[in-house]
Structure formats: structure tokens, C-alpha cells
Scaffold this active site. Structure first.
Site, PDB file in Angstrom:
ATOM      1  N   ASP A  10       9.112 -17.310 -39.753  1.00  0.00           N
ATOM      2  CA  ASP A  10       8.000 -16.372 -39.855  1.00  0.00           C
ATOM      3  C   ASP A  10       6.864 -16.859 -38.957  1.00  0.00           C
ATOM      4  OD1 ASP A  10       6.814 -14.023 -41.621  1.00  0.00           O
ATOM      5  OD2 ASP A  10       5.252 -15.553 -41.459  1.00  0.00           O
ATOM      6  N   ASN A  70      -2.358  -9.853 -34.012  1.00  0.00           N
ATOM      7  CA  ASN A  70      -2.370  -8.403 -33.813  1.00  0.00           C
ATOM      8  C   ASN A  70      -3.786  -7.838 -33.861  1.00  0.00           C
ATOM      9  OD1 ASN A  70       0.200  -7.449 -33.203  1.00  0.00           O
ATOM     10  ND2 ASN A  70       0.841  -7.358 -35.337  1.00  0.00           N
ATOM     11  N   ASP A  77       3.517  -7.633 -29.755  1.00  0.00           N
ATOM     12  CA  ASP A  77       4.908  -7.353 -29.388  1.00  0.00           C
ATOM     13  C   ASP A  77       5.398  -8.334 -28.328  1.00  0.00           C
ATOM     14  OD1 ASP A  77       4.914  -5.257 -31.157  1.00  0.00           O
ATOM     15  OD2 ASP A  77       4.752  -3.693 -29.623  1.00  0.00           O
ATOM     16  N   GLU A 127       7.417  -9.768 -38.482  1.00  0.00           N
ATOM     17  CA  GLU A 127       7.387 -10.981 -37.651  1.00  0.00           C
ATOM     18  C   GLU A 127       8.367 -12.034 -38.130  1.00  0.00           C
ATOM     19  OE1 GLU A 127       3.931 -11.406 -40.635  1.00  0.00           O
ATOM     20  OE2 GLU A 127       5.025  -9.834 -39.599  1.00  0.00           O
TER      21      GLU A 127
END
Length: 228
Positions: free
Chosen positions: A97, A105, A114, A140
């Protein structure tokens, strides 16, 4: 040789001597048309097979990272776990993770996030063997399946992945921030089928997830192994 015997031996057509030149020409043209039709059908079948393979690949692939998707991972997990049980071979699972991904983000935008995910997926995949399987599990989270791999080896693989990702640097996307670099880390949970209480694919996933939670709880950017 008679007509029936000739056809039974594989002839597609026949002419009786003396034959007419016009009839011969017509029959040759007919055979050529049949051959062209047969070639077209063979080519279309090949194209159909290629399209079917492409559709199968798409159904198994995560469009963002190019890794396998969760559905295919779970199919392979069931197969690999059954094989490991049958041959008494170790099977390990790594759940990864990205730490503080929401901050990435929110700070730099989803397009930047991304990009980070794609690069992490690439680096993690390079750290694995060809026989290993890496998939995007959701958001993620990435997940890896390592056949013929015991807990100690799996932890070493996890550390190799963690260090490789921690060394990544990304230039901030904002024009005013050119030259400033962003780095990211991952937390990794490890579980292996050699632990006696892990008797199913679901149990292996839960153990890897619990180990991931322990890695997060301990301060992130770490690898934690499921204890027996």
C-alpha cells in the site's frame, strides 16, 4: 483407377478422358475459387483467435498500471494455493500500500498520482521473478503472489521492493515547483502458506492484509511478516 476409388483416395474432382478443354478450364477456376474461399476462412479464423486473445488479456489487465487486475489475481491465487497444498510447497503473498497516497493526490492532482502508481507498479514488477504474479488489488494497493517462496525469502523480496520504491523521485508537476522532487514509500504485509493456521486462499489474503495493517501502524515504509 475408377471414379469412386479416386474420390475415396482424396481427389476433389475428376475428368473423364478424353476431356473438354473448356470444361477443364471451368473446373480449375472452380477449384481456385474454393481455395481462395478456404484461405479467407483460415485467415479470418486466425484473426478471430487474435481478437479473442486480446479480449482475454483486456479482461485480466488493470488499464492504469498494465498489471493484472484483482479478478485474475484471485483466480490465480486459488490455483496456486491448491498446487502448493498438493505438492507441500510454500506460497507467499505480499500486499503493498502506498503511504500517504491521498496527500499525493490532493497536493499534486490525480494525474500525478496515476503517474506515481504506474512507476511503482513498474519498479515492483522488476523486483519479482517471471513466475511471480503482481496485480493491482484496488486503489493504491498492489498484491504479489510468490510460488515456491517461504516466509524468509518473501520478506527479503518485500524489502527489495520497499527500498526500490523509496529511491524513486518525481518532479512536482506545478510550473512554479520545477526542480522540487517528491518521493513516496510503501508499507508491505507478508504472509506464507507455511503457517499452520493458513488453510485457504482467503486465510492467506487476510494474513497478508493484517501484516500490512501492522506495517502501517508501526510507522509505514516497512515490511511486516505474519507470525505463526
Amino acid at each position: 483407377m475408377g471414379k469412386i476409388e479416386g474420390l475415396e483416395l482424396g481427389a476433389d474432382d475428376f475428368l473423364v478422358k478424353p476431356f473438354d478443354a473448356a470444361e477443364l478450364s471451368a473446373r480449375v477456376k472452380s477449384m481456385l475459387r474454393l481455395k481462395a474461399l478456404q484461405d479467407t476462412l483460415v485467415q479470418r479464423n486466425r484473426e478471430l483467435e487474435v481478437k479473442q486473445q486480446e479480449l482475454l488479456a483486456l479482461s485480466r489487465t488493470d488499464p492504469l498500471t498494465g498489471l493484472f487486475n484483482r479478478r485474475y489475481f484471485e483466480e490465480r491465487l486459488a490455483l496456486e494455493f491448491a498446487r502448493a497444498q498438493r505438492y507441500h510447497a510454500p506460497l507467499s503473498c505480499l500486499m503493498l500500500d502506498v503511504d500517504h497516497f491521498k496527500v499525493i493526490n490532493d497536493s499534486y492532482g490525480h494525474a500525478f498520482g496515476d503517474r506515481v502508481l504506474r512507476e511503482i507498479a513498474k519498479v515492483a514488477n522488476q523486483a519479482l521473478r517471471d513466475v511471480d504474479l503482481l496485480a493491482r488489488y484496488g486503489g493504491e494497493e498492489l498484491i504479489a503472489l510468490l510460488p515456491e517462496t517461504g516466509p524468509k525469502q518473501a520478506v527479503r523480496v518485500g524489502e527489495r521492493i520497499r527500498l526500490a520504491i523509496a529511491s524513486l523521485r518525481f518532479e512536482q508537476p506545478a510550473p512554479s515547483a520545477q526542480g522540487k522532487l517528491v518521493h513516496c514509500t510503501v508499507s508491505i504485509g507478508v504472509a506464507s502458506s507455511t503457517i499452520p493456521r493458513i488453510q485457504s486462499p482467503e486465510a492467506l489474503l487476510r494474513a497478508a492484509d493484517n501484516s500490512l495493517y501492522a506495517a502501517k501502524w508501526s510507522g509505514k515504509n516497512s515490511v511486516r511478516q505474519c507470525e505463526g
